[in-house]
Design a protein around this motif. Sequence first.
Motif, PDB file in Angstrom:
ATOM      1  N   ASP A   1      83.627   7.128 -64.665  1.00  0.00           N
ATOM      2  CA  ASP A   1      83.519   8.367 -65.445  1.00  0.00           C
ATOM      3  C   ASP A   1      82.573   8.210 -66.636  1.00  0.00           C
ATOM      4  O   ASP A   1      82.470   7.139 -67.230  1.00  0.00           O
ATOM      5  CB  ASP A   1      84.905   8.794 -65.935  1.00  0.00           C
ATOM      6  N   ARG A   2      81.890   9.305 -66.992  1.00  0.00           N
ATOM      7  CA  ARG A   2      80.998   9.286 -68.153  1.00  0.00           C
ATOM      8  C   ARG A   2      81.785   9.058 -69.436  1.00  0.00           C
ATOM      9  O   ARG A   2      81.239   8.717 -70.468  1.00  0.00           O
ATOM     10  CB  ARG A   2      80.282  10.645 -68.212  1.00  0.00           C
ATOM     11  N   ARG A   3      83.096   9.280 -69.384  1.00  0.00           N
ATOM     12  CA  ARG A   3      83.918   9.139 -70.591  1.00  0.00           C
ATOM     13  C   ARG A   3      84.784   7.881 -70.556  1.00  0.00           C
ATOM     14  O   ARG A   3      85.738   7.764 -71.318  1.00  0.00           O
ATOM     15  CB  ARG A   3      84.780  10.396 -70.780  1.00  0.00           C
TER      16      ARG A   3
ATOM     17  N   THR B   1      83.445  18.719 -77.567  1.00  0.00           N
ATOM     18  CA  THR B   1      83.137  17.961 -76.359  1.00  0.00           C
ATOM     19  C   THR B   1      82.171  16.813 -76.694  1.00  0.00           C
ATOM     20  O   THR B   1      81.171  17.022 -77.380  1.00  0.00           O
ATOM     21  CB  THR B   1      82.505  18.920 -75.325  1.00  0.00           C
ATOM     22  N   THR B   2      82.516  15.617 -76.238  1.00  0.00           N
ATOM     23  CA  THR B   2      81.639  14.452 -76.439  1.00  0.00           C
ATOM     24  C   THR B   2      81.743  13.558 -75.212  1.00  0.00           C
ATOM     25  O   THR B   2      82.561  13.809 -74.337  1.00  0.00           O
ATOM     26  CB  THR B   2      82.086  13.579 -77.629  1.00  0.00           C
ATOM     27  N   CYS B   3      80.916  12.510 -75.177  1.00  0.00           N
ATOM     28  CA  CYS B   3      81.068  11.487 -74.141  1.00  0.00           C
ATOM     29  C   CYS B   3      80.577  10.168 -74.734  1.00  0.00           C
ATOM     30  O   CYS B   3      80.265  10.108 -75.922  1.00  0.00           O
ATOM     31  CB  CYS B   3      80.299  11.869 -72.882  1.00  0.00           C
ATOM     32  N   THR B   4      80.493   9.117 -73.916  1.00  0.00           N
ATOM     33  CA  THR B   4      80.066   7.822 -74.484  1.00  0.00           C
ATOM     34  C   THR B   4      78.627   7.879 -74.983  1.00  0.00           C
ATOM     35  O   THR B   4      78.196   7.024 -75.729  1.00  0.00           O
ATOM     36  CB  THR B   4      80.170   6.675 -73.459  1.00  0.00           C
ATOM     37  N   HIS B   5      77.870   8.892 -74.550  1.00  0.00           N
ATOM     38  CA  HIS B   5      76.464   8.962 -74.959  1.00  0.00           C
ATOM     39  C   HIS B   5      76.233   9.858 -76.169  1.00  0.00           C
ATOM     40  O   HIS B   5      75.111   9.966 -76.649  1.00  0.00           O
ATOM     41  CB  HIS B   5      75.601   9.475 -73.805  1.00  0.00           C
ATOM     42  N   CYS B   6      77.257  10.555 -76.621  1.00  0.00           N
ATOM     43  CA  CYS B   6      77.003  11.502 -77.701  1.00  0.00           C
ATOM     44  C   CYS B   6      78.236  11.755 -78.571  1.00  0.00           C
ATOM     45  O   CYS B   6      79.343  11.385 -78.211  1.00  0.00           O
ATOM     46  CB  CYS B   6      76.486  12.822 -77.130  1.00  0.00           C
ATOM     47  N   GLY B   7      77.996  12.408 -79.702  1.00  0.00           N
ATOM     48  CA  GLY B   7      79.087  12.795 -80.583  1.00  0.00           C
ATOM     49  C   GLY B   7      79.004  12.122 -81.940  1.00  0.00           C
ATOM     50  O   GLY B   7      78.121  11.300 -82.190  1.00  0.00           O
TER      51      GLY B   7
ATOM     52  N   VAL C   1      74.731  16.134 -79.551  1.00  0.00           N
ATOM     53  CA  VAL C   1      75.370  16.421 -78.259  1.00  0.00           C
ATOM     54  C   VAL C   1      74.351  16.219 -77.125  1.00  0.00           C
ATOM     55  O   VAL C   1      73.179  16.571 -77.257  1.00  0.00           O
ATOM     56  CB  VAL C   1      75.949  17.855 -78.253  1.00  0.00           C
ATOM     57  N   CYS C   2      74.805  15.595 -76.025  1.00  0.00           N
ATOM     58  CA  CYS C   2      73.879  15.315 -74.915  1.00  0.00           C
ATOM     59  C   CYS C   2      73.794  16.521 -73.974  1.00  0.00           C
ATOM     60  O   CYS C   2      74.603  17.446 -74.040  1.00  0.00           O
ATOM     61  CB  CYS C   2      74.304  14.059 -74.168  1.00  0.00           C
ATOM     62  N   ARG C   3      72.804  16.481 -73.089  1.00  0.00           N
ATOM     63  CA  ARG C   3      72.570  17.591 -72.172  1.00  0.00           C
ATOM     64  C   ARG C   3      73.760  17.842 -71.258  1.00  0.00           C
ATOM     65  O   ARG C   3      74.112  18.981 -70.964  1.00  0.00           O
ATOM     66  CB  ARG C   3      71.369  17.269 -71.271  1.00  0.00           C
ATOM     67  N   THR C   4      74.365  16.742 -70.765  1.00  0.00           N
ATOM     68  CA  THR C   4      75.474  16.894 -69.817  1.00  0.00           C
ATOM     69  C   THR C   4      76.654  17.587 -70.494  1.00  0.00           C
ATOM     70  O   THR C   4      77.260  18.492 -69.928  1.00  0.00           O
ATOM     71  CB  THR C   4      75.892  15.518 -69.262  1.00  0.00           C
ATOM     72  N   CYS C   5      76.969  17.144 -71.717  1.00  0.00           N
ATOM     73  CA  CYS C   5      78.077  17.793 -72.431  1.00  0.00           C
ATOM     74  C   CYS C   5      77.751  19.265 -72.694  1.00  0.00           C
ATOM     75  O   CYS C   5      78.607  20.136 -72.577  1.00  0.00           O
ATOM     76  CB  CYS C   5      78.368  17.068 -73.737  1.00  0.00           C
ATOM     77  N   LEU C   6      76.488  19.534 -73.037  1.00  0.00           N
ATOM     78  CA  LEU C   6      76.080  20.927 -73.277  1.00  0.00           C
ATOM     79  C   LEU C   6      76.289  21.787 -72.036  1.00  0.00           C
ATOM     80  O   LEU C   6      76.790  22.908 -72.115  1.00  0.00           O
ATOM     81  CB  LEU C   6      74.604  20.984 -73.671  1.00  0.00           C
TER      82      LEU C   6
HETATM   83 ZN    ZN Z   1      77.728  13.814 -74.074  1.00  0.00          ZN
END
Ligand code: ZN
Length: 760
Positions: A162-164, A120-126, A99-104
Amino acid sequence: MITIRGTVQGVGFRPFVYNLAAQLDLTGKVSNTADGVLLDVEGCELDFFIEQLCQKAPSLAKITHIEIKKLPLQGHKAFEIVGSSDSGIFTPVCADVAVCRTCLSEIMDRQNPRYMYPFTTCTHCGPRYSITRSVPFDRVNTSMRNFVMCKMCKNEYHEPADRRFHSQTNACTVCGPQVTLVYKGSHWTGLQALQKTVELLRHGAIVAVKGIGGFHLVCNASLDRKIQLLRHKKHRPRKSFAVMFPNINILKKYASVSQAEENILTSNQSPIVLLRKSTKHTLAESISPNNAFLGCMLPYSPLHALLFFNPKNSEANFDALVMTSGNLSDEPIAKDNVEAVEKLAQLADAFLLHNREIVRTVDDSVVRAFHGSHIFLRRSRGFAPEPIDLQDRGPQLIAVGGDLKNTFTLTKDSYAIVSQHIGNMEDFDTQCLFESLYRDMKTLFKIEPKAVVYDMHPGYFSSRWAMAQNGLKKLSVQHHHAHAASVMAEKGIIHPCIGVTLDGLGYGTDGTLWGGEILIATPCDFERFCHFEYTPLPGGEMAIKQPWRVAAALVMQAYGQEEAMRCLNRLGFIERFGFQKISNIMAMCHDPVFSNLSSGAGRLFEGVSSLLGLCDFNTFEGEAAFALESRAAEQEDGLYPFSIKTRQPCVIEFRQTIRAIVSELLNRISQEQIAAKFHNTVARAITDAVSLASKGRQLNEVVLSGGVFQNVYLLRKTVSTLRENGFTVYWNEKVPANDGGLSLGQAFIARARLIQEGLF
Ligand code: ZN
Ligand code: ZN
Ligand code: FE
């Protein structure tokens, strides 16, 4: 047309391309294909676009090939992301990402729609690999396909800023996966499930928690009695449990952390890192009894983070949670809800489940920091199935590894894909896991092996499985050659080099048990240049589990029977094990029926460990050797004598070393000094033997591998001693030096042989 290959799917690459094209006013389209990402672009700033593609790519992306072809203009009106197509070329699958910092920060923000949402995830994590059914990485090909995005999630998905944007795992409280807690026949979901889980953990419950690649058994790390109970239930008397801390600052209270270690802990891969325990603050002793090290990690999924998150104040719920894999010892980790409830019913008081399916089991990876980077003890989540580039094209094959710490390797084009950690093949469930993962990965990567490669040991389950594969060409590879070749494969070494392989036991070409080997190795073949002296293993298998037997054998070999008895008596062995037992061992040593001879290096370390009184019985593989390493004093540079017999093959004898250790023990020299001097001696002996091997052959490169090199003290000493003598030294950095890396070496050797024989 631009074709981009490498790890470019599931890492936010298409959205990145879209935004870049929009900034530069370019038109065209981008699509995920099984060849990689295909780009069709038109406009003025093409050169700048390509330059930016490489420089500004998302941090998770790894571009290995970029191919540009000029095509007639299509007259695109806009830039769009289009659906996916398919062909046969190898496409890497992204490993799971922490999990990335932003999602955290979102899940801890009361104002955010994803407040306390554990998926919770985004294109950078999960999760990626653990939820991927097939390539390309699109939602329909993952276990997210059952969740239809709500309006908010859809809007994010379609919004370029959007980040997603195009995040295939996008989900929220309304539309995404949910947790359920099962405890004593009652159920809780969502927030209540999380709250209840925390409450149970506070009161000492053992909770089975479904994570990214499988289940963990989770327990409050301050409750010694509960952890002892967990040990008892798991049949795991002493091997350390991994511990998760809420954040790096709290972790630093309990363990000393270097900058390199902090970097790995907080990386995208977020593995378990072996750290030296702090002396100030301690967790329950039973987490890693009699051990200077602790396996530490940070929350790598939002669900983990929420177990620590206290919405009422800024204090974490726990300073630490024990997080051990959800299995009985030696069995594979559980991944499905039903399977877990069935298998773990005796171990867990409650189950925190969720409805996002885990497509394949991926255990936590375990690493140790070394030389500003790390070495693997276990390579799994976060790293598998990242391919290893073998530089040139070769045949498709499967290499099945060994029986302990099993992994297999598939090859295609110029890549080797090493599977995640599978486990101990003596266990039936593990064999089934091997079989199903093989089928699964063959399909996922579209590989049809033409050959199967296995260890020479005829008794290995993996070897027997390989021999039963009809229709495939069969190749066997010597164990220690494969270890050496695993480093050659990583570093792209195709010329002859000196392979130093120190490990437990492996089957030699002469049918004896090898294990302390210095080879002249090429990709196809090897010569056994030198080995450690053969030592009897009194009681065979028993000697592997009981290092005190090896200690007695080493002393006997060094002194002869009569004098050995006197020494062992003075060292307290007679007191510890009784006169009769010791004399039985002595008698056994002379009888080849009861004592296999072996040149194993691992046994030497374990015997010395027992001699020092550190560990007489292994409750897990490598326990005694690890105890010896933990004890070695850093500043000690002293050495013991040893000798090298220079017939072919040369033999390194440690008889004088053992005699020196015995006399230092009797002179009450500290365990710390003796342990260090012993390590230094082995490093020196290796270097001397390597120097002999290089003479007249003009070989300057040395590869170090085998399970004994998980010992960081020994690795550091060996690397520095070899370097001082002018050698260039390589060691495993992409796969474990233990048998987890064996399959890569096997694959490398078999490819080279098939190519040499003109069969590819
Ligand atoms: Zn993320
Ligand atoms: Zn949603
Ligand atoms: Fe090995």
